[in-house]
Enzyme design. Structure first.
Site, PDB file in Angstrom:
ATOM      1  N   ASP A  77       0.562  -1.541   0.327  1.00 39.10           N
ATOM      2  CA  ASP A  77      -0.206  -0.066   0.400  1.00 39.10           C
ATOM      3  C   ASP A  77       0.819   0.761  -0.008  1.00 39.10           C
ATOM      4  OD1 ASP A  77      -3.515   0.533   1.050  1.00 39.10           O
ATOM      5  OD2 ASP A  77      -1.768   2.027   1.037  1.00 39.10           O
TER       6      ASP A  77
ATOM      7  N   ASN B 175     -12.775  -3.053   2.213  1.00 41.49           N
ATOM      8  CA  ASN B 175     -13.679  -1.809   2.105  1.00 41.49           C
ATOM      9  C   ASN B 175     -14.968  -1.706   1.667  1.00 41.49           C
ATOM     10  OD1 ASN B 175     -12.194  -1.007   5.100  1.00 41.49           O
ATOM     11  ND2 ASN B 175     -11.483  -0.033   4.231  1.00 41.49           N
TER      12      ASN B 175
ATOM     13  N   GLN C 172     -13.990   2.607   1.705  1.00 42.65           N
ATOM     14  CA  GLN C 172     -13.737   2.188   0.112  1.00 42.65           C
ATOM     15  C   GLN C 172     -13.013   3.602  -0.712  1.00 42.65           C
ATOM     16  OE1 GLN C 172     -15.624  -0.655  -2.308  1.00 42.65           O
ATOM     17  NE2 GLN C 172     -14.079  -0.564  -3.480  1.00 42.65           N
TER      18      GLN C 172
ATOM     19  N   VAL D   1     -10.691   3.429  -3.978  1.00 43.07           N
ATOM     20  CA  VAL D   1     -10.756   2.436  -4.632  1.00 43.07           C
ATOM     21  C   VAL D   1     -11.505   1.695  -5.093  1.00 43.07           C
ATOM     22  CG1 VAL D   1      -9.186   1.613  -6.119  1.00 43.07           C
ATOM     23  CG2 VAL D   1      -8.139   3.270  -4.876  1.00 43.07           C
TER      24      VAL D   1
ATOM     25  N   HIS E  96     -10.512  -5.103  -2.847  1.00 44.05           N
ATOM     26  CA  HIS E  96      -8.738  -5.351  -2.313  1.00 44.05           C
ATOM     27  C   HIS E  96      -9.711  -5.620  -0.947  1.00 44.05           C
ATOM     28  CE1 HIS E  96     -10.563  -0.933  -2.475  1.00 44.05           C
ATOM     29  NE2 HIS E  96      -8.948  -1.003  -0.989  1.00 44.05           N
TER      30      HIS E  96
ATOM     31  N   HIS F 273      -7.007  -5.737   2.207  1.00 41.57           N
ATOM     32  CA  HIS F 273      -5.602  -5.090   2.944  1.00 41.57           C
ATOM     33  C   HIS F 273      -5.021  -6.641   3.848  1.00 41.57           C
ATOM     34  CE1 HIS F 273      -6.982  -0.666   2.441  1.00 41.57           C
ATOM     35  NE2 HIS F 273      -7.859  -1.362   2.318  1.00 41.57           N
TER      36      HIS F 273
HETATM   37  P1  DGP Z   1      -9.576   1.311   0.035  1.00 47.72           P
HETATM   38  O1  DGP Z   1      -9.736   2.551   1.348  1.00 47.72           O
HETATM   39  O2  DGP Z   1      -9.760   0.432   0.885  1.00 47.72           O
HETATM   40  O3  DGP Z   1     -10.438   1.997  -0.770  1.00 47.72           O
HETATM   41  O4  DGP Z   1      -8.196   1.358  -0.039  1.00 47.72           O
HETATM   42  C1  DGP Z   1      -7.625   2.005  -0.682  1.00 47.72           C
HETATM   43  C2  DGP Z   1      -6.046   1.398  -0.829  1.00 47.72           C
HETATM   44  O5  DGP Z   1      -5.329   1.119  -1.652  1.00 47.72           O
HETATM   45  C3  DGP Z   1      -5.369   3.187   0.591  1.00 47.72           C
HETATM   46  O6  DGP Z   1      -4.557   1.795   1.571  1.00 47.72           O
HETATM   47  C4  DGP Z   1      -4.646   3.421  -0.455  1.00 47.72           C
HETATM   48  C5  DGP Z   1      -4.150   2.447  -1.369  1.00 47.72           C
HETATM   49  N1  DGP Z   1      -3.191   3.569  -2.750  1.00 47.72           N
HETATM   50  C6  DGP Z   1      -4.457   4.746  -3.409  1.00 47.72           C
HETATM   51  N2  DGP Z   1      -3.783   4.397  -3.943  1.00 47.72           N
HETATM   52  C7  DGP Z   1      -2.190   3.688  -4.243  1.00 47.72           C
HETATM   53  C8  DGP Z   1      -1.626   3.336  -5.690  1.00 47.72           C
HETATM   54  O7  DGP Z   1      -1.382   4.455  -6.771  1.00 47.72           O
HETATM   55  N3  DGP Z   1      -0.533   2.320  -5.401  1.00 47.72           N
HETATM   56  C9  DGP Z   1      -0.452   1.924  -4.438  1.00 47.72           C
HETATM   57  N4  DGP Z   1       0.109   0.775  -3.549  1.00 47.72           N
HETATM   58  N5  DGP Z   1      -1.704   1.780  -3.104  1.00 47.72           N
HETATM   59  C10 DGP Z   1      -2.427   2.609  -3.637  1.00 47.72           C
END
Ligand code: DGP
Length: 112
Positions: free
Chosen positions: A29, A85, A92, A94, A98, A100
């Site tokens: 992350d 999420n 959430q 994205v 996914h 975590h």
């Molecule tokens: P959520 O809030 O459950 O949708 O988690 C999305 C997660 O994605 C958040 O913890 C940060 C991560 N994230 C967002 N953009 C990027 C990215 O460009 N690269 C990586 N490695 N993680 C990302």
């Protein structure tokens, strides 16, 4: 709809990838909330958990099994937390499913 995570799968944007197979990809992350904070995603673009169907049953099981393997490989097999999420109100951000994988610190219950 193409998301950030589809772009990571397609190598259009970089990520620190820790595991990949035909069905899934796992990467660190970008904003870690624990010493180990890895996201495992299906390559199939399911937006959120509630969008998965019975056809995705094996895929969902695969994500969980691999999440456990990854936590073990990272040295946190004894104590880690998985979080999904589902929906903006649940945090959430994205909209590509996914899980975590968090480890390396204490976790309180109930979660925030
Ligand atoms: P959520 O809030 O459950 O949708 O988690 C999305 C997660 O994605 C958040 O913890 C940060 C991560 N994230 C967002 N953009 C990027 C990215 O460009 N690269 C990586 N490695 N993680 C990302």
């Amino acid at each position: 709809m193409s998301t950030l995570f589809s772009k990571i799968i397609d190598r259009e944007i970089p990520a620190n990838i820790v595991y990949e197979d035909d069905l899934c990809l796992a990467f660190r992350d970008v904003n870690p909330q624990a010493p180990m904070h890895i996201l495992i995603i299906p390559k199939k673009p399911v937006a959120m958990l509630v969008d998965a169907t019975v056809d995705d049953q094996a895929l969902l099981g695969h994500l969980l099994l691999k999440a456990g393997d990854i936590a073990k490989q990272e040295g946190y097999g004894d104590a880690f937390r998985l979080v999904v999420n589902n929906g903006a109100k649940a945090g959430q951000t994205v909209f590509h499913l996914h899980v975590h994988i968090l480890g390396g610190r204490g976790f309180s219950w109930p979660p925030g």
